[in-house]
Structure formats: structure tokens, C-alpha cells
Design a protein around this motif. Structure first.
Motif, mmCIF file in Angstrom:
data_model
loop_
_atom_site.group_PDB
_atom_site.id
_atom_site.type_symbol
_atom_site.label_atom_id
_atom_site.label_comp_id
_atom_site.label_asym_id
_atom_site.label_seq_id
_atom_site.Cartn_x
_atom_site.Cartn_y
_atom_site.Cartn_z
ATOM 1 N N SER A 293 -104.745 -8.547 19.113
ATOM 2 C CA SER A 293 -105.119 -9.845 19.666
ATOM 3 C C SER A 293 -106.630 -10.026 19.594
ATOM 4 N N ALA A 294 -107.062 -10.984 18.798
ATOM 5 C CA ALA A 294 -108.489 -11.243 18.645
ATOM 6 C C ALA A 294 -109.116 -11.739 19.952
ATOM 7 N N THR B 98 -117.998 -3.063 18.543
ATOM 8 C CA THR B 98 -116.775 -2.650 17.861
ATOM 9 C C THR B 98 -115.646 -3.648 18.125
ATOM 10 N N TYR B 99 -115.489 -4.047 19.381
ATOM 11 C CA TYR B 99 -114.452 -5.038 19.700
ATOM 12 C C TYR B 99 -114.763 -6.392 19.060
ATOM 13 N N TYR B 100 -116.029 -6.800 19.103
ATOM 14 C CA TYR B 100 -116.399 -8.055 18.452
ATOM 15 C C TYR B 100 -116.099 -7.991 16.955
ATOM 16 N N GLN C 232 -113.316 -9.860 12.336
ATOM 17 C CA GLN C 232 -112.618 -9.617 11.071
ATOM 18 C C GLN C 232 -111.256 -10.314 11.040
ATOM 19 N N ARG C 233 -110.708 -10.621 12.196
ATOM 20 C CA ARG C 233 -109.434 -11.346 12.258
ATOM 21 C C ARG C 233 -109.645 -12.856 12.145
ATOM 22 N N ALA D 40 -105.287 -9.376 9.249
ATOM 23 C CA ALA D 40 -104.118 -9.890 9.965
ATOM 24 C C ALA D 40 -104.444 -9.895 11.469
ATOM 25 N N THR D 41 -103.808 -10.770 12.178
ATOM 26 C CA THR D 41 -104.055 -10.858 13.612
ATOM 27 C C THR D 41 -102.739 -10.881 14.375
#
Length: 168
Positions: free
Chosen positions: A55-56, A81-83, A88-89, A164-165
Motif C-alpha cells: 500500500s503506497a 525508504t518508505y517514501y 516507486q509505486r 505494482a501497487t
């Protein structure tokens, strides 16, 4: 309400997958509610479970929590890292947050070229507030660059494709 939270709430309101009956939307809603109430431990639990499902929005919220030290020790590298994962999604608020972190070298190596690319990606697909904020970041990063340099960076925008997301 913080700017990023406004963007997440707007994404939930406008998302066809945000119907309260879906488990993902329910968990995301529970995470947002906990976050708004200041129950960061519960928010982190909800967001982490969703981030594990790609989940973005949840990844972006976890990034914010680590960047601000909300319920966790501040950790700019984990925030970046989370950003990055959410950016990227193809999630524009995460792309903007990553651009800002990269431009400042907060938790990630400073890289004005790549920060500009992320800001421009957010500017291309974001809502009105994201577009305006991303345009300002991109403009500040473009200052002093030659038209040839900017044209080369623009050419790099077209080659990027999102990961992919999960269902946000």
C-alpha cells in the motif's frame, strides 16, 4: 491537519477502492483515525500491515511517522525508504516527500537531479496541492541549470514506470 494527511484523506475519499466494506480501506481508515487521535502505536500497526501488502498510502504514512518521530524514534533513512517504496509505486505525495528528502540529503544521499525527477513525477500526476508543492520544489532544483541539462532530465521522465501497487 498536516499537508500529507490532507493528501491521504483526499486519496481515500476519491478512491474507488476506499469503500468502507473493503478490508484494505477499513484498515487504512483505522490507521488514519488512530493517527489523527495521536495513537501512533496503533497507526503504525495498521500502516505496517498494509505496507507489507504494498500500500503506497500506508508506506507514505509510515515515512511521515519516521520523518517526524511520531510514535517512533526519528529515523530519516527509514522515512526515505518508505517514501521511496511508495514513490516507486507512483504515489505523488510520496514522490514529493522523496524529492524533498533527496534535495535536503535527509536520510538519503543528496541528489539534485534525481530529486528534480521525483518532483516532476509528482507534479505530473498529483492533485492540485501536490502539483503546486512539487512545482515549487522542481523550480528550486532547476535554478542555475542550463536548458540542455533540463532537457536531458526531462527525457529521463518518459522512461520511468511505476512498480505494482497494493489496493489503496
Amino acid at each position: 491537519m498536516p499537508f500529507l494527511l490532507i493528501l491521504v484523506a483526499a486519496a481515500l475519499a476519491g478512491s474507488p477502492t476506499a469503500a468502507p466494506s473493503t478490508p484494505v480501506a477499513a484498515a487504512l481508515g483505522a490507521g488514519i483515525d488512530a493517527y489523527r487521535a495521536g495513537n501512533f502505536a496503533e497507526a503504525r500497526t495498521q500502516f505496517a500491515a498494509l505496507a507489507d501488502r504494498d500500500s503506497a498510502i500506508a508506506e507514505t504514512m509510515l515515512g511521515r511517522m519516521y520523518a517526524k518521530g511520531e510514535g517512533v524514534r526519528p529515523d530519516p533513512a527509514t522515512a526515505a525508504t518508505y517514501y521511496y517504496r511508495a514513490a516507486q509505486r507512483g504515489y505523488p505525495p510520496a514522490q514529493l516527500a522523496l524529492a524533498q528528502a533527496m534535495a535536503a540529503g535527509k536520510g538519503i544521499a543528496a541528489d539534485r537531479d534525481t530529486a528534480w525527477l521525483w518532483a516532476r513525477r509528482a507534479q505530473q500526476r498529483g492533485d492540485q496541492r501536490t502539483v503546486a508543492a512539487a512545482a515549487a520544489v522542481a523550480a528550486s532544483l532547476a535554478a542555475g541549470r542550463t536548458p540542455t541539462d533540463l532537457a536531458a532530465l526531462e527525457n529521463r521522465l518518459d522512461s520511468w514506470r511505476p512498480w505494482a501497487t497494493g489496493r489503496d
